[in-house]
Scaffold this motif. Structure first.
Motif, mmCIF file in Angstrom:
data_model
loop_
_atom_site.group_PDB
_atom_site.id
_atom_site.type_symbol
_atom_site.label_atom_id
_atom_site.label_comp_id
_atom_site.label_asym_id
_atom_site.label_seq_id
_atom_site.Cartn_x
_atom_site.Cartn_y
_atom_site.Cartn_z
ATOM 1 N N MET A 1 0.849 -1.196 0.000
ATOM 2 C CA MET A 1 0.000 0.000 0.000
ATOM 3 C C MET A 1 0.882 1.243 0.000
ATOM 4 O O MET A 1 1.872 1.314 0.708
ATOM 5 C CB MET A 1 -0.912 0.008 1.227
ATOM 6 C CG MET A 1 -1.857 1.196 1.309
ATOM 7 S SD MET A 1 -2.992 1.023 2.703
ATOM 8 C CE MET A 1 -3.923 2.540 2.528
ATOM 9 N N VAL A 2 0.526 2.250 -0.803
ATOM 10 C CA VAL A 2 1.247 3.508 -0.810
ATOM 11 C C VAL A 2 0.883 4.278 0.458
ATOM 12 O O VAL A 2 -0.282 4.363 0.833
ATOM 13 C CB VAL A 2 0.873 4.337 -2.060
ATOM 14 C CG1 VAL A 2 1.525 5.703 -2.006
ATOM 15 C CG2 VAL A 2 1.292 3.596 -3.322
ATOM 16 N N GLU A 3 1.893 4.829 1.133
ATOM 17 C CA GLU A 3 1.609 5.568 2.367
ATOM 18 C C GLU A 3 0.771 6.803 2.047
ATOM 19 O O GLU A 3 1.140 7.632 1.219
ATOM 20 C CB GLU A 3 2.907 5.991 3.049
ATOM 21 C CG GLU A 3 2.653 6.687 4.376
ATOM 22 C CD GLU A 3 3.937 7.106 5.059
ATOM 23 O OE1 GLU A 3 3.844 7.685 6.144
ATOM 24 O OE2 GLU A 3 5.015 6.845 4.494
ATOM 25 N N GLU A 4 -0.364 6.894 2.688
ATOM 26 C CA GLU A 4 -1.300 7.991 2.475
ATOM 27 C C GLU A 4 -1.009 9.094 3.486
ATOM 28 O O GLU A 4 -1.081 8.876 4.698
ATOM 29 C CB GLU A 4 -2.721 7.452 2.628
ATOM 30 C CG GLU A 4 -3.793 8.486 2.900
ATOM 31 C CD GLU A 4 -3.987 9.431 1.748
ATOM 32 O OE1 GLU A 4 -3.519 10.573 1.866
ATOM 33 O OE2 GLU A 4 -4.588 9.036 0.746
ATOM 34 N N ASP A 131 -7.843 2.863 -4.447
ATOM 35 C CA ASP A 131 -6.745 3.219 -5.348
ATOM 36 C C ASP A 131 -5.462 3.571 -4.600
ATOM 37 O O ASP A 131 -4.490 4.008 -5.206
ATOM 38 C CB ASP A 131 -7.150 4.375 -6.277
ATOM 39 C CG ASP A 131 -7.653 5.591 -5.520
ATOM 40 O OD1 ASP A 131 -7.535 5.611 -4.285
ATOM 41 O OD2 ASP A 131 -8.177 6.517 -6.172
ATOM 42 N N HIS A 132 -5.419 3.337 -3.289
ATOM 43 C CA HIS A 132 -4.160 3.483 -2.553
ATOM 44 C C HIS A 132 -3.397 2.166 -2.464
ATOM 45 O O HIS A 132 -2.310 2.122 -1.890
ATOM 46 C CB HIS A 132 -4.424 4.012 -1.139
ATOM 47 C CG HIS A 132 -5.104 5.345 -1.119
ATOM 48 N ND1 HIS A 132 -4.674 6.405 -1.877
ATOM 49 C CD2 HIS A 132 -6.196 5.786 -0.455
ATOM 50 C CE1 HIS A 132 -5.465 7.435 -1.671
ATOM 51 N NE2 HIS A 132 -6.399 7.092 -0.817
ATOM 52 N N ILE A 133 -3.963 1.092 -3.020
ATOM 53 C CA ILE A 133 -3.319 -0.223 -2.945
ATOM 54 C C ILE A 133 -2.445 -0.413 -4.185
ATOM 55 O O ILE A 133 -2.953 -0.508 -5.302
ATOM 56 C CB ILE A 133 -4.361 -1.355 -2.855
ATOM 57 C CG1 ILE A 133 -5.359 -1.082 -1.716
ATOM 58 C CG2 ILE A 133 -3.662 -2.686 -2.649
ATOM 59 C CD1 ILE A 133 -6.479 -2.092 -1.640
ATOM 60 N N GLU A 207 0.204 9.195 -4.667
ATOM 61 C CA GLU A 207 -0.388 8.322 -3.658
ATOM 62 C C GLU A 207 -1.533 7.479 -4.213
ATOM 63 O O GLU A 207 -1.877 6.449 -3.640
ATOM 64 C CB GLU A 207 -0.881 9.150 -2.467
ATOM 65 C CG GLU A 207 0.254 9.816 -1.716
ATOM 66 C CD GLU A 207 -0.210 10.623 -0.509
ATOM 67 O OE1 GLU A 207 0.659 11.029 0.275
ATOM 68 O OE2 GLU A 207 -1.425 10.828 -0.343
ATOM 69 N N ASP A 208 -2.144 7.912 -5.306
ATOM 70 C CA ASP A 208 -3.190 7.122 -5.948
ATOM 71 C C ASP A 208 -2.572 6.207 -7.001
ATOM 72 O O ASP A 208 -1.685 6.624 -7.753
ATOM 73 C CB ASP A 208 -4.224 8.022 -6.618
ATOM 74 C CG ASP A 208 -5.184 8.653 -5.619
ATOM 75 O OD1 ASP A 208 -5.080 8.327 -4.430
ATOM 76 O OD2 ASP A 208 -6.026 9.469 -6.043
#
Length: 276
Positions: A1-4, A131-133, A207-208
């Motif tokens: 997962m991208v760090e949000e 869409d953060h995955i 991030e998305d």
């Protein structure tokens, strides 16, 4: 997962509801379409046990509650400021006559669902959050987890922006143009200042994580869910997308599996209504 990092900010959470419907022309039409579709899907039920993951300020749950009664509601979000706003809004919403459970956690954490009985939920909602995955296997693992929480015949709804991940394609370029048009709208209407718009654009472009609509559909099927309905708002090709054409996009259109899999068209929002 991208760090949000964007939506965990209190300032972002406090401003979100004030502009989102004006900035995205199909935002409320999509949420109301989902609410109507859920009520039709559960036409034989009088109340639902529901989870919303990545709930933000609970706009989707609140909208659904105006179409069909919620017997229980769990909101899951990694942003504490958004959960506080959701809590306040729900307490002021006549159609929500229950006390929701709020969980401050990522939907990819290992234990957020440990106290939820398998096969116990009628409905799981997700909008503008998956869409953060970054990794497909993480995405699939989450979908399988959600599938395990649904009752037989339960419903999973996802609504995400979709496009090719390659910036050399027209699909990605349409997505990028949408973001720049929305940035122009934010500035024009004083929703955000210039520095806030740059931070927001950075979020969208870093991030998305974009996926074609067909990839999301494939992952949903691999998780053991059946797509009952597919639809959304396709974006015009970049040369035909401008401020005026974007702000005319307020209708949800239906799509067949063949139509979705035959192209990588960009979608401002792509909706799947799925059955266990």
């Amino acid at each position: 997962m991208v760090e949000e990092t964007y939506f965990v900010k209190t300032k972002v959470a406090n401003k979100y509801d004030g502009y989102i419907g004006e900035n995205i022309p199909f935002y409320w039409p999509a949420l109301n379409f989902i609410g109507k579709s859920v009520s039709e899907y559960f036409s034989d039920k009088d109340a639902l046990d529901c989870i919303e993951i990545g709930s933000g300020s609970a706009n989707l749950s609140i909208t659904v509650s105006q179409y069909i009664r919620l017997r229980s509601l769990l909101l899951l979000d990694h942003s504490a400021p958004f959960l506080e706003i959701a809590k306040q809004k729900l307490s002021e919403t006549p159609s929500v006559q229950i006390t929701p459970i709020l969980k401050h956690a990522s939907f990819l954490s290992d234990d957020w669902q440990n106290d939820i009985e398998p096969n116990s939920k009628d409905l799981i909602l997700s909008s503008l959050t998956l869409d953060h995955i970054a990794d497909d296997e993480e995405f699939l693992s989450l979908l399988k987890k959600l599938q395990s929480l649904l009752k037989k015949g339960g419903c999973f709804v996802t609504a995400e922006k979709c496009a090719s991940s390659s910036n050399t394609t027209k699909s990605w370029q349409s997505f990028a143009k949408m973001i720049h048009i929305r940035g122009e709208n934010n500035l024009k209407n004083n929703f955000k200042n210039a520095s806030e718009i740059e931070a927001w654009k950075h979020h969208n472009f870093t991030e998305d994580i974009l996926r074609p609509f067909s990839d999301v559909w494939t992952l949903v099927e691999k998780a053991g869910l059946t797509v009952e309905y597919a639809g959304g708002v396709p974006l015009p090709e970049p040369e035909n997308l401008n401020y005026d054409t974007f702000y005319e996009l307020n209708k949800i259109k239906s799509f067949t599996r063949q139509e979705v899999f035959s192209s990588e068209q960009a979608f401002g929002v792509a909706i799947l209504i799925c059955k266990k």
